[in-house]
Design a protein around this motif. Structure first.
Motif, short mmCIF file in Angstrom:
data_model
loop_
_atom_site.label_atom_id
_atom_site.label_comp_id
_atom_site.label_asym_id
_atom_site.label_seq_id
_atom_site.Cartn_x
_atom_site.Cartn_y
_atom_site.Cartn_z
N PHE A 1 -2.72 -36.00 -6.58
CA PHE A 1 -3.25 -35.42 -5.34
C PHE A 1 -4.62 -34.79 -5.54
O PHE A 1 -5.23 -34.32 -4.58
CB PHE A 1 -2.25 -34.41 -4.78
CG PHE A 1 -0.91 -35.02 -4.45
CD1 PHE A 1 -0.83 -36.13 -3.62
CD2 PHE A 1 0.25 -34.51 -4.99
CE1 PHE A 1 0.39 -36.71 -3.32
CE2 PHE A 1 1.48 -35.09 -4.70
CZ PHE A 1 1.55 -36.18 -3.86
N TYR B 1 -6.11 -45.12 -7.76
CA TYR B 1 -6.69 -43.77 -7.63
C TYR B 1 -7.96 -43.68 -8.47
O TYR B 1 -8.10 -44.34 -9.50
CB TYR B 1 -5.68 -42.72 -8.11
CG TYR B 1 -4.36 -42.79 -7.39
CD1 TYR B 1 -4.19 -42.16 -6.16
CD2 TYR B 1 -3.29 -43.51 -7.92
CE1 TYR B 1 -2.98 -42.24 -5.48
CE2 TYR B 1 -2.08 -43.60 -7.26
CZ TYR B 1 -1.93 -42.97 -6.04
OH TYR B 1 -0.74 -43.06 -5.37
N ARG C 1 -8.89 -39.33 -5.73
CA ARG C 1 -9.20 -40.03 -4.48
C ARG C 1 -8.25 -41.21 -4.34
O ARG C 1 -8.12 -42.03 -5.25
CB ARG C 1 -10.65 -40.51 -4.50
CG ARG C 1 -11.08 -41.24 -3.24
CD ARG C 1 -12.47 -41.82 -3.39
NE ARG C 1 -12.83 -42.65 -2.26
CZ ARG C 1 -13.72 -43.63 -2.29
NH1 ARG C 1 -14.36 -43.89 -3.43
NH2 ARG C 1 -13.99 -44.33 -1.22
N ASP C 2 -7.58 -41.28 -3.22
CA ASP C 2 -6.61 -42.35 -2.96
C ASP C 2 -7.36 -43.59 -2.46
O ASP C 2 -7.97 -43.58 -1.39
CB ASP C 2 -5.59 -41.88 -1.91
CG ASP C 2 -4.40 -42.82 -1.80
OD1 ASP C 2 -4.52 -43.99 -2.24
OD2 ASP C 2 -3.37 -42.40 -1.26
N GLN D 1 -3.97 -40.18 6.53
CA GLN D 1 -4.57 -39.50 5.38
C GLN D 1 -3.67 -38.40 4.83
O GLN D 1 -3.13 -37.60 5.58
CB GLN D 1 -5.94 -38.92 5.76
CG GLN D 1 -6.65 -38.22 4.60
CD GLN D 1 -8.09 -37.90 4.93
OE1 GLN D 1 -8.82 -38.75 5.43
NE2 GLN D 1 -8.51 -36.67 4.65
N ASN D 2 -3.52 -38.37 3.52
CA ASN D 2 -2.76 -37.34 2.80
C ASN D 2 -1.27 -37.31 3.13
O ASN D 2 -0.59 -36.33 2.81
CB ASN D 2 -3.36 -35.94 3.05
CG ASN D 2 -4.68 -35.76 2.34
OD1 ASN D 2 -4.93 -36.35 1.28
ND2 ASN D 2 -5.54 -34.94 2.91
N ASN E 1 -4.33 -34.91 11.74
CA ASN E 1 -5.40 -35.82 11.33
C ASN E 1 -6.18 -36.33 12.54
O ASN E 1 -7.41 -36.40 12.51
CB ASN E 1 -4.81 -37.01 10.55
CG ASN E 1 -4.42 -36.63 9.14
OD1 ASN E 1 -4.92 -35.67 8.57
ND2 ASN E 1 -3.50 -37.39 8.55
N TYR F 1 0.24 -28.55 10.32
CA TYR F 1 -0.08 -29.69 9.45
C TYR F 1 1.18 -30.27 8.83
O TYR F 1 1.30 -31.48 8.66
CB TYR F 1 -1.06 -29.25 8.35
CG TYR F 1 -1.38 -30.37 7.38
CD1 TYR F 1 -2.12 -31.47 7.80
CD2 TYR F 1 -0.94 -30.33 6.06
CE1 TYR F 1 -2.41 -32.51 6.92
CE2 TYR F 1 -1.22 -31.36 5.18
CZ TYR F 1 -1.96 -32.44 5.62
OH TYR F 1 -2.23 -33.47 4.74
N LYS G 1 1.02 -38.96 1.71
CA LYS G 1 1.79 -38.97 0.47
C LYS G 1 2.11 -37.55 0.03
O LYS G 1 3.20 -37.26 -0.47
CB LYS G 1 1.01 -39.68 -0.64
CG LYS G 1 0.87 -41.17 -0.48
CD LYS G 1 0.06 -41.73 -1.65
CE LYS G 1 -0.24 -43.20 -1.48
NZ LYS G 1 -1.07 -43.72 -2.59
N LYS G 2 1.15 -36.66 0.21
CA LYS G 2 1.34 -35.27 -0.20
C LYS G 2 2.07 -34.47 0.88
O LYS G 2 2.99 -33.70 0.59
CB LYS G 2 -0.01 -34.61 -0.49
CG LYS G 2 0.11 -33.18 -0.99
CD LYS G 2 -1.25 -32.61 -1.35
CE LYS G 2 -1.11 -31.18 -1.91
NZ LYS G 2 -2.43 -30.61 -2.28
N ALA G 3 1.66 -34.65 2.13
CA ALA G 3 2.23 -33.86 3.22
C ALA G 3 3.67 -34.26 3.54
O ALA G 3 4.48 -33.43 3.93
CB ALA G 3 1.37 -34.00 4.48
#
Length: 274
Positions: free
Chosen positions: A39, A48, A42-43, A215-216, A206, A198, A218-220
């Motif tokens: 994380f 990465y 950059r994806d 976007q993001n 987003n 979020y 995967k983390k969220a």
């Protein structure tokens, strides 16, 4: 007893790193404290990319003058297909991407293709979480718009990473407390806790902020159902405020009709966070 699996490795500029899919990071072999989270990279969609400090053997500090190079690595499903298959309980990851495994694809379909908003159960009533519209909107109640996230931003608890707000279950609204005069727990209100917008609606967030809608994720993560937690008032930190007010508002002061709130010195209506 299940035998511990030997983790695969990847060589980055002469240094071996273990690929730890459970923690979603690279860990320097022989130096487990030196880790690089995916994380912080950059994806690229199919891999990465990140700056790599040759001296730090990690992503360098922003103002580091040490020599660095740009490193590109494959996705985790390519680096450790066995580990990713076990982590996400899938037999074959050959045709899968990290995004396919790390983001709930059914929830994604419902949210994007069908336009289904996430819901939050607050004290038994369902609210739609719409971060793009800055709103928690109560279902089947057209007497109120609901709760605006921008209206409760001063109730966000950074340590807990969530909102803790006074909530009126009769009107389905956020209701500000008067911290200058409160002398007992509010009888008609509840203290409720729920995540940041979020977390509730990352796709709406987003869209509101002009980012790619996935976007993001995967983390969220992506969920469509949440339940707010009702918190006892004595766990909100309000006891000290009540104690101070009771001490300040002496009986004779109350009898005389005097108060800190006068036309020339109005009580604060936008309260401190609980």
């Amino acid at each position: 007893m299940k035998e511990k699996r030997t983790l695969p490795t990847i060589n980055i500029e002469g240094t071996e790193f273990l690929v730890d899919v459970n923690k979603l990071e690279l860990s320097q072999k022989g130096n487990p404290k030196n880790t690089i989270s995916i994380f912080h990279m950059r994806d690229l969609g199919d891999g990465y990319e990140f700056p790599y400090g040759l001296q730090e053997r990690n992503i360098p500090h922003l103002y580091s003058s040490n020599e660095k190079v740009t490193v590109t690595i494959p996705e985790l499903v390519r680096l450790d297909p066995q580990g990713m298959a076990a982590k996400y309980n899938i037999a074959d990851v050959t045709e899968k991407s990290d995004f396919d495994l790390m983001v709930d694809q059914e929830a994604l379909r419902k949210r994007i293709r069908l336009g289904q908003l996430p819901t939050v159960d607050i004290a038994g009533h369902i609210f739609y979480a719409d971060a793009r519209m800055d709103l928690l909107r109560p279902k089947d109640d057209f007497t109120t718009l609901g709760i605006r996230f921008s209206e409760i931003e001063h109730y966000f608890d950074q340590e807990k990473n969530c909102y803790i707000i006074p909530y009126n279950p009769a009107t389905h609204q956020f209701q500000e407390l008067d911290y200058d005069t409160i002398t007992e727990y509010p009888k008609e209100l509840l203290a409720v806790e729920f995540p940041h917008e979020y977390t509730l609606d990352p796709i709406g967030w987003n869209r509101r902020n002009g980012f790619d809608e996935t976007q993001n994720l995967k983390k969220a993560g992506l969920k469509l159902e949440f339940t707010a937690r009702t918190i006892p008032w004595n766990e909100t930190g309000i006891d000290e405020t009540i104690k101070e007010n009771l001490k300040r508002l002496q009986p004779e002061k109350i009898k005389s009709g005097q108060s800190e709130s006068t036309p020339d010195n109005p009580a604060k209506k936008r309260g401190r966070k609980m």
